[in-house]
Design a protein around this motif. Structure first.
Motif, PDB file in Angstrom:
ATOM      1  N   CYS A 261       0.852  -1.184   0.000  1.00 25.04           N
ATOM      2  CA  CYS A 261       0.000   0.000   0.000  1.00 25.04           C
ATOM      3  C   CYS A 261       0.893   1.242   0.000  1.00 25.04           C
ATOM      4  O   CYS A 261       1.774   1.357   0.843  1.00 25.04           O
ATOM      5  CB  CYS A 261      -0.894  -0.012   1.231  1.00 25.04           C
ATOM      6  SG  CYS A 261      -1.703   1.565   1.534  1.00 25.04           S
TER       7      CYS A 261
ATOM      8  N   ASP B 101       0.286   4.082   0.986  1.00 29.58           N
ATOM      9  CA  ASP B 101       0.030   4.915   2.163  1.00 29.58           C
ATOM     10  C   ASP B 101       0.659   4.341   3.431  1.00 29.58           C
ATOM     11  O   ASP B 101       1.478   4.980   4.073  1.00 29.58           O
ATOM     12  CB  ASP B 101      -1.479   5.091   2.376  1.00 29.58           C
ATOM     13  CG  ASP B 101      -1.958   6.388   1.731  1.00 29.58           C
ATOM     14  OD1 ASP B 101      -1.166   6.973   0.961  1.00 29.58           O
ATOM     15  OD2 ASP B 101      -3.095   6.799   1.989  1.00 29.58           O
ATOM     16  N   CYS B 102       0.254   3.113   3.799  1.00 29.70           N
ATOM     17  CA  CYS B 102       0.726   2.558   5.070  1.00 29.70           C
ATOM     18  C   CYS B 102       1.868   1.559   4.859  1.00 29.70           C
ATOM     19  O   CYS B 102       2.427   1.058   5.828  1.00 29.70           O
ATOM     20  CB  CYS B 102      -0.410   1.890   5.829  1.00 29.70           C
ATOM     21  SG  CYS B 102      -1.059   0.412   5.029  1.00 29.70           S
TER      22      CYS B 102
ATOM     23  N   CYS C 278      -7.639   0.289   1.132  1.00 29.67           N
ATOM     24  CA  CYS C 278      -6.632  -0.583   1.731  1.00 29.67           C
ATOM     25  C   CYS C 278      -7.233  -1.313   2.930  1.00 29.67           C
ATOM     26  O   CYS C 278      -7.923  -0.706   3.748  1.00 29.67           O
ATOM     27  CB  CYS C 278      -5.420   0.244   2.168  1.00 29.67           C
ATOM     28  SG  CYS C 278      -4.247  -0.689   3.187  1.00 29.67           S
TER      29      CYS C 278
ATOM     30  N   CYS D 261      -5.237   0.356   6.308  1.00 36.88           N
ATOM     31  CA  CYS D 261      -5.343   1.765   6.705  1.00 36.88           C
ATOM     32  C   CYS D 261      -6.552   2.456   6.087  1.00 36.88           C
ATOM     33  O   CYS D 261      -6.790   3.632   6.361  1.00 36.88           O
ATOM     34  CB  CYS D 261      -4.065   2.520   6.343  1.00 36.88           C
ATOM     35  SG  CYS D 261      -3.858   2.789   4.571  1.00 36.88           S
TER      36      CYS D 261
HETATM   37 ZN   LIG Z   1      -2.740   1.030   3.537  1.00 36.93          ZN
END
Ligand SMILES: [Zn+2]
Length: 268
Positions: free
Chosen positions: A40, A42-43, A65, A68
């Motif tokens: 991911c 983002d996380c 996701c 997150c």
């Molecule tokens: Zn994520």
């Protein structure tokens, strides 16, 4: 028409589309396309295999996701779906022509390369050599492996045909680049566009390559004028040309012969 084979082509296209996403995302940044596993953005949690199923993974996660809840770009499933549909279209085209099985993976590779190159050009304004050169090479390889595809069936003339296609296809873009440089007083065209059309010429022959350039330029002009009218771009703004050339090349692959027959019909 065999539903089972069409489904196989679609599923295969989906997985190749998933791989295409990885290439588009990682190649321009110089990252390995094999390792690490997709994560991911983002996380940074690696994506579990069950969530990484093309198209279905996105739908089951409702575009978020698992860890997150950050939104996943719909670009990923869309590219997978596009590749699935293109692979089915190639299957239908080649089976309608009664082509040999050897040609299917070749033309899947052709379409795969064009889609990946377009997506990279849109985002980064480059057409990487590691994608255009293999496409060029595969065009010549096809002439050797399967010389009966379009012409005489002899390797010599078929290789010559590919060579002329590459020179005319690449040369036409070279000329457009020179004209653009004269008109805009700056570099209007990258060498990547020249290499792309050299590759398409090696595959499709010089006539179809020129037709592809014509269709691509037409599409680019329509989009460019629309963007200027909508005030989203100004005259002389930089637009990637690769996606339009790729679009023209795909259109000539699927509709080139009928379009030319239709056009010549006016002069009978
Ligand atoms: Zn994520």
């Amino acid at each position: 028409m065999d539903i089972f084979l069409i489904a196989i082509a679609f599923l295969f296209g989906l997985s190749v589309g998933s791989f295409a996403n990885v290439i588009v995302y990682r190649l321009p940044e110089g990252k390995s396309i094999v390792l690490p596993r997709s994560y991911c953005p983002d996380c940074r949690t690696p994506i579990a295999a069950r969530d990484n199923i093309p198209l279905l993974g996105f739908l089951l996660l409702k575009g978020k996701c698992r860890y997150c809840r950050a939104a996943i770009s719909p670009r990923y499933p869309l590219v997978e779906l596009l590749m699935g549909l293109v692979f089915v279209a190639v299957y239908l085209l080649l089976s309608a022509r009664g082509e040999r099985l050897i040609l299917f993976p070749f033309y899947w590779f052709f379409c795969f390369s064009l889609v990946v190159l377009s997506l990279i050009d849109f985002r980064h304004y480059i057409l990487p050599d590691v994608l255009t050169y293999p496409l060029l090479g595969a065009g010549f390889l096809l002439a050797v492996l399967y010389p009966g595809r379009l012409g005489s069936g002899e390797i010599g003339p078929e290789l010559l045909r590919s060579l002329i296609g590459a020179v005319v296809g690449g040369g036409s873009l070279w000329m457009i680049g020179l004209l653009g440089k004269a008109a805009f007083r700056k570099e209007a065209m990258g060498l990547g566009d020249v290499k792309l059309m050299a590759a398409v010429g090696a595959w499709q022959g010089w006539g179809m390559a020129l037709f592809a350039v014509f269709l691509g330029a037409l599409a680019a002009a329509l989009v460019g004028i629309s963007l200027i009218l909508l005030k989203k771009a100004r005259w002389g703004a930089r637009l990637p040309f690769g996606p339009y050339l790729a679009l023209g090349s795909l259109l000539t692959l699927f509709f080139g012969s009928p379009l030319i027959a239709w056009y010549l019909g006016f002069y009978r």
